[in-house]
Enzyme design. Structure first.
Site, PDB file in Angstrom:
ATOM      1  N   PHE A   1       2.167  68.759  61.410  1.00  0.00           N
ATOM      2  CA  PHE A   1       0.467  68.566  62.051  1.00  0.00           C
ATOM      3  C   PHE A   1      -0.396  68.736  60.770  1.00  0.00           C
ATOM      4  O   PHE A   1      -0.026  69.499  60.268  1.00  0.00           O
ATOM      5  CB  PHE A   1       0.735  70.062  62.824  1.00  0.00           C
TER       6      PHE A   1
ATOM      7  N   THR B   1       8.588  68.626  62.671  1.00  0.00           N
ATOM      8  CA  THR B   1       7.472  67.814  62.822  1.00  0.00           C
ATOM      9  C   THR B   1       6.411  68.268  62.345  1.00  0.00           C
ATOM     10  O   THR B   1       6.134  70.144  61.876  1.00  0.00           O
ATOM     11  CB  THR B   1       6.574  68.161  64.187  1.00  0.00           C
TER      12      THR B   1
END
Length: 276
Positions: free
Chosen positions: A172, A170
């Site tokens: 960010f 992921t």
């Protein structure tokens, strides 16, 4: 320093904040909008916001919020994500009927859930799902969350690393109230911006043409409809360049000519994880 994140303790955004900024104060928020608002109002210094996953794609709503908050992107971070199937102590995998988590996490573990006939249940946060397991005290209910979340809430791991892909990651964005553009030292930088092209034939092609002629790599381009209209689109883009470079300035001159509006969100150093 205070860093806001969406979710509760043990959420992946919490882990990302602790990894990038260890030994600071981390502030839990119910929504991405609340986390960004706290930065805008000066209640916290930064917000750690997930924007996309290598397996499940972009995080919904975040790109709509980016231009509205007036915040600036000052950095990026990539977190390898390993999901655990968390249960009440003593629960067997065969007893589990449902698993709750954030929709992104459920998508990232869809293959495992299907294989074991476990029904997904969407919740606002991965770690918050652990509270559901404790609340109902039902062995047929599991949560999908991090190892840290399991430790915080006293749950056992019924199955480890259940994500669809081993390289599940992921990305960010680190958001701040004021811009913080690093000095151009010749390394690789990412500039994120939002623009609306003119509603004329070939406007998008011509708006982006300056990046090609100036040798600038566009790493991301996504479109969003505005105000529910199907004739007007806004674009979120990321390029590998720095505003101090002549090529950047030339490309943006051409972009401005064929765009109705441009909103630069920030320039920051490219995290080396993206090139692994």
């Amino acid at each position: 320093m205070k860093i806001a994140y969406q979710g509760v303790a043990g959420a992946y955004s919490h882990i990302a904040a602790m990894t990038v900024y260890p030994n600071e104060e981390y502030v839990s928020c119910d929504t991405f909008e609340k986390a960004m608002k706290m930065v805008a109002e000066g209640e916290v210094d930064l917000a750690m916001i997930p924007v996309e996953n290598s397996n499940a794609g972009r995080v919904s709503d975040v790109h709509f919020l980016l231009p509205q908050t007036g915040l600036h992107i000052i950095g990026e971070f990539f977190l390898p994500v390993h999901h655990q199937l968390l249960v009440l102590p003593g629960t067997k995998l065969s007893e589990i009927k449902t698993a709750s988590s954030h929709p992104q996490a459920l998508a990232q573990c869809a293959e495992f859930l299907k294989k074991h006939n476990i029904n997904p249940v969407a919740r606002i946060d991965t770690a918050l799902s652990c509270q559901d397991v404790l609340k109902f005290q039902d062995k047929s209910i599991a949560a999908i969350a991090s190892v840290l979340a399991g430790e915080i809430y006293g749950l056992e791991v019924a199955a480890a690393n259940i994500e669809n892909a081993q390289n599940n990651t992921t990305r960010f964005l680190i958001m701040a109230k004021e811009p913080k553009v690093p000095e151009d030292d010749g390394s690789t930088f990412i500039t994120s911006f939002i623009f609306k092209s003119k509603n004329i034939p070939a406007a998008l092609y011509k708006a982006l043409g300056g990046f090609a002629t100036n040798g600038i790599n566009i790493t991301k381009l996504e479109s969003y409809l505005l105000e529910g209209k199907f004739v007007s689109a806004q674009f979120y883009a990321e390029i590998e360049s720095h505003p101090d470079r002549k090529a950047f300035q030339n490309a943006f001159d051409e972009l401005k000519f064929f765009s109705e509006s441009i909103h630069v969100l920030g320039t920051y150093r490219a995290n080396q994880y993206r090139y692994l």
